[in-house]
Design an enzyme around this catalytic site. Structure first.
Site, PDB file in Angstrom:
ATOM      1  CB  VAL A   1      39.390 -38.560 -73.850  1.00  0.00           C
ATOM      2  CG1 VAL A   1      39.979 -37.165 -73.955  1.00  0.00           C
ATOM      3  CG2 VAL A   1      40.372 -39.535 -73.252  1.00  0.00           C
ATOM      4  CB  SER A   2      34.836 -41.139 -75.461  1.00  0.00           C
ATOM      5  OG  SER A   2      34.002 -40.073 -75.079  1.00  0.00           O
ATOM      6  CB  THR A   3      38.388 -43.906 -77.397  1.00  0.00           C
ATOM      7  OG1 THR A   3      38.990 -42.782 -78.039  1.00  0.00           O
ATOM      8  CG2 THR A   3      36.945 -44.050 -77.840  1.00  0.00           C
TER       9      THR A   3
END
Length: 181
Positions: free
Chosen positions: A9-11
């Site tokens: 996931v990005s964050t």
């Protein structure tokens, strides 16, 4: 011949649970996870570990191809590296299987769309910032350096290192500002 999963996931506030569960159901022995951007391979230590660990006959499994790469260049590099090692790439939610011609073609198309989506998002973000600036709403981030405070501390006889320590900023920044003053 084993199946290894990769979840990303990005964050840090996003959750990996759904990806992890889907990969385990798909038969992955191990699932490596990261909370980092997919727009570049730098800083993705879990992916690097997996790429080094995979052996001929293994399969790298992701839920969706955009979890692996957000740029067609990175995706193609990863696929080439996997192919050179004799490792297949599969996705649980997309008909991707690099051991077949159709799966490889579909992978390339999805990679193009993932990169396109990233570029669109970047353009929308820049448009939003431009609009906010035009309306006087967007000010940018607050400057970390407070020129007046640094000059006042210097006038009190403090050195650059002590000023940097007190303000929790880089010493080089303090010296650069003092030189320009």
């Amino acid at each position: 011949m084993a199946i290894y999963g990769y979840a990303r996931v990005s964050t840090t506030d996003q959750d990996l649970t759904l990806q992890r569960e889907a990969l385990m159901v798909a038969g992955c022995l191990v699932v490596r996870e990261e909370k980092v951007t997919g727009t570049t391979r730098s800083g993705r230590s879990e992916l690097r570990t997996l790429m080094e660990f995979l052996q001929p006959g293994d399969t790298l499994m992701v839920t969706r191809i955009d979890r692996l790469a957000r740029s067609i260049g990175d995706l193609q590099d990863i696929v080439r590296e996997l192919k050179a090692k004799g490792v297949a790439l599969k996705a649980t939610e997309q008909p991707i299987d690099t051991s077949t011609a159709a799966g490889k073609a579909f992978l390339d198309m999805l990679g193009v769309f993932a990169e396109f989506e990233t570029n669109l998002r970047r353009e929308r973000q820049l448009e939003g910032i431009a609009k906010a600036k035009a309306e006087g709403v967007y000010k940018g981030r607050k400057p970390k350096l407070d020129r007046a405070t640094i000059l006042a501390l210097k006038a009190e006889g403090l050195g650059g290192s002590e000023i940097a320590r007190r303000l929790k900023i880089g010493r080089t920044s303090v010296y650069r500002l003092l030189r320009s003053a």
